[in-house]
Design a protein around this motif. Structure first.
Motif, mmCIF file in Angstrom:
data_model
loop_
_atom_site.group_PDB
_atom_site.id
_atom_site.type_symbol
_atom_site.label_atom_id
_atom_site.label_comp_id
_atom_site.label_asym_id
_atom_site.label_seq_id
_atom_site.Cartn_x
_atom_site.Cartn_y
_atom_site.Cartn_z
ATOM 1 N N ASP A 166 0.832 -1.209 0.000
ATOM 2 C CA ASP A 166 0.000 0.000 0.000
ATOM 3 C C ASP A 166 0.867 1.259 0.000
ATOM 4 O OD1 ASP A 166 -2.218 -1.659 0.147
ATOM 5 O OD2 ASP A 166 -2.548 -1.319 2.298
ATOM 6 N N LEU A 167 1.944 1.226 0.756
ATOM 7 C CA LEU A 167 2.868 2.357 0.812
ATOM 8 C C LEU A 167 3.449 2.643 -0.567
ATOM 9 C CD1 LEU A 167 4.750 4.428 2.250
ATOM 10 C CD2 LEU A 167 6.237 2.503 2.824
ATOM 11 N N PHE A 168 3.886 1.601 -1.259
ATOM 12 C CA PHE A 168 4.499 1.793 -2.575
ATOM 13 C C PHE A 168 3.495 2.234 -3.632
ATOM 14 C CE2 PHE A 168 7.780 -1.286 -0.855
ATOM 15 C CZ PHE A 168 8.698 -0.278 -0.591
ATOM 16 N N VAL A 169 2.237 1.870 -3.462
ATOM 17 C CA VAL A 169 1.201 2.365 -4.378
ATOM 18 C C VAL A 169 0.986 3.862 -4.144
ATOM 19 C CG1 VAL A 169 -1.284 2.283 -4.875
ATOM 20 C CG2 VAL A 169 0.025 0.163 -4.706
ATOM 21 N N ALA A 170 1.020 4.255 -2.871
ATOM 22 C CA ALA A 170 0.735 5.648 -2.516
ATOM 23 C C ALA A 170 1.910 6.591 -2.789
ATOM 24 C CB ALA A 170 0.347 5.736 -1.043
ATOM 25 N N ARG A 171 3.130 6.103 -2.664
ATOM 26 C CA ARG A 171 4.307 6.963 -2.811
ATOM 27 C C ARG A 171 5.399 6.233 -3.598
ATOM 28 N NH1 ARG A 171 0.961 9.572 -0.494
ATOM 29 N NH2 ARG A 171 1.227 11.122 1.157
ATOM 30 N N ALA A 172 6.058 6.975 -4.469
ATOM 31 C CA ALA A 172 7.217 6.446 -5.200
ATOM 32 C C ALA A 172 8.452 6.714 -4.349
ATOM 33 C CB ALA A 172 7.338 7.115 -6.562
ATOM 34 N N LEU A 173 8.897 5.711 -3.635
ATOM 35 C CA LEU A 173 10.039 5.860 -2.732
ATOM 36 C C LEU A 173 11.272 5.219 -3.336
ATOM 37 C CD1 LEU A 173 8.232 5.054 0.635
ATOM 38 C CD2 LEU A 173 8.814 7.302 -0.294
ATOM 39 N N PRO A 174 12.435 5.870 -3.175
ATOM 40 C CA PRO A 174 13.672 5.357 -3.778
ATOM 41 C C PRO A 174 14.120 4.017 -3.189
ATOM 42 C CG PRO A 174 13.979 7.583 -2.881
ATOM 43 C CD PRO A 174 12.632 7.117 -2.452
ATOM 44 N N THR A 175 14.337 3.073 -4.048
ATOM 45 C CA THR A 175 14.795 1.743 -3.648
ATOM 46 C C THR A 175 16.162 1.811 -2.969
ATOM 47 O OG1 THR A 175 13.626 0.818 -5.541
ATOM 48 C CG2 THR A 175 15.281 -0.577 -4.530
ATOM 49 N N ASP A 176 17.030 2.699 -3.442
ATOM 50 C CA ASP A 176 18.384 2.744 -2.897
ATOM 51 C C ASP A 176 18.413 3.110 -1.417
ATOM 52 O OD1 ASP A 176 17.585 5.376 -3.753
ATOM 53 O OD2 ASP A 176 19.679 6.022 -3.638
ATOM 54 N N ALA A 194 10.805 9.169 5.263
ATOM 55 C CA ALA A 194 9.664 9.841 5.903
ATOM 56 C C ALA A 194 9.411 11.195 5.251
ATOM 57 C CB ALA A 194 9.925 9.997 7.404
ATOM 58 N N ALA A 195 10.489 11.918 4.944
ATOM 59 C CA ALA A 195 10.324 13.215 4.276
ATOM 60 C C ALA A 195 9.673 13.041 2.903
ATOM 61 C CB ALA A 195 11.676 13.917 4.138
ATOM 62 N N ARG A 196 10.052 11.975 2.190
ATOM 63 C CA ARG A 196 9.434 11.712 0.879
ATOM 64 C C ARG A 196 7.940 11.408 1.031
ATOM 65 N NH1 ARG A 196 14.498 11.640 0.163
ATOM 66 N NH2 ARG A 196 15.548 11.424 -1.817
ATOM 67 N N ILE A 197 7.595 10.646 2.062
ATOM 68 C CA ILE A 197 6.188 10.337 2.308
ATOM 69 C C ILE A 197 5.402 11.625 2.539
ATOM 70 C CG2 ILE A 197 4.598 9.324 4.019
ATOM 71 C CD1 ILE A 197 6.629 6.984 4.246
ATOM 72 N N LEU A 198 6.038 12.590 3.177
ATOM 73 C CA LEU A 198 5.374 13.861 3.484
ATOM 74 C C LEU A 198 5.451 14.864 2.332
ATOM 75 C CD1 LEU A 198 6.571 14.166 7.168
ATOM 76 C CD2 LEU A 198 4.238 13.691 6.371
ATOM 77 N N GLY A 199 6.002 14.443 1.196
ATOM 78 C CA GLY A 199 6.038 15.315 0.029
ATOM 79 C C GLY A 199 7.364 15.985 -0.230
ATOM 80 N N GLY A 200 8.378 15.682 0.571
ATOM 81 C CA GLY A 200 9.700 16.253 0.361
ATOM 82 C C GLY A 200 10.420 15.577 -0.792
ATOM 83 N N ASP A 201 11.599 16.091 -1.090
ATOM 84 C CA ASP A 201 12.419 15.489 -2.142
ATOM 85 C C ASP A 201 13.863 15.454 -1.672
ATOM 86 O OD1 ASP A 201 13.505 18.075 -2.502
ATOM 87 O OD2 ASP A 201 12.016 18.553 -4.038
#
Length: 195
Positions: free
Chosen positions: A87-97, A136-143
């Protein structure tokens, strides 16, 4: 997704109250995702507590690596956290590295090795807690523009919370804080940790 939230929420609240309470300030849509991330972090952080040999730790970390991959590909294992990660990966594109770096660093926890010097402590903290903070920052919209801030923040948190498994005696902590303060402020600063 919502039925899975209480299990992760309660688990994170019990084992990682600082992150749990900080997640409560996040928007509701991100809160569940943060709690999933923090539950995953707890699972991999405790691997070393559940094994007696480094090879067994490696095997468990590899299981989590494969669990992340299948969750990312939309085919999660039959495990509550694996489904929540999907569900997390569907909701947010998070870096694998960032996930890979966390898992790679956590392999150290299962070994009898100690940190050789302060730079190893910093690298470990950056790879584990630092990358967790970046995710966590990426989940909140950071980059990635905020990534550099994570290193200093996690080193301070690690020293204060003892997250990095280095000597907890007062002298070691004081020396670590002195070094960090000197690096941060460009001058020697005497830090008193009390006694």
């Amino acid at each position: 997704s919502l039925p899975r939230q209480p299990r992760h929420r309660d688990s994170v609240r019990r084992v990682d109250p600082d992150r749990y309470f900080s997640a409560l300030f996040a928007p509701a849509t991100s809160r569940r995702l943060l709690l999933t991330l923090y539950a995953f972090n707890h699972e991999i952080a405790r691997v070393a507590e559940t094994v007696r040999q480094p090879m067994m730790g490696e095997i468990r970390l590899e299981w989590w690596r494969e669990t992340l991959e299948t969750a990312r590909n939309g085919r999660p294992r039959d495990h509550p956290l694996a489904r929540a990660l999907a569900d997390l990966f569907v909701a947010r594109a998070l870096p694998t590295d960032l996930f890979d770096a966390i898992l790679n660093a956590r392999a150290f926890d299962s070994t009898p090795d100690l940190f050789a010097d302060w730079s190893q402590v910093e690298d470990y903290c950056n790879a584990t807690s630092g990358n967790l903070m970046r995710l966590a920052a990426r989940i909140l919209g950071g980059d990635d523009t905020q990534d550099v801030l994570a290193r200093g923040a996690v080193v301070v948190r690690a020293i204060a919370g003892g997250e990095c498994h280095f000597g907890r005696d007062q002298q070691t902590i004081a020396l670590a804080l002195d070094r960090f303060a000197e690096d941060l402020f460009g001058q020697a600063v005497r830090v008193d940790v009390g006694g």
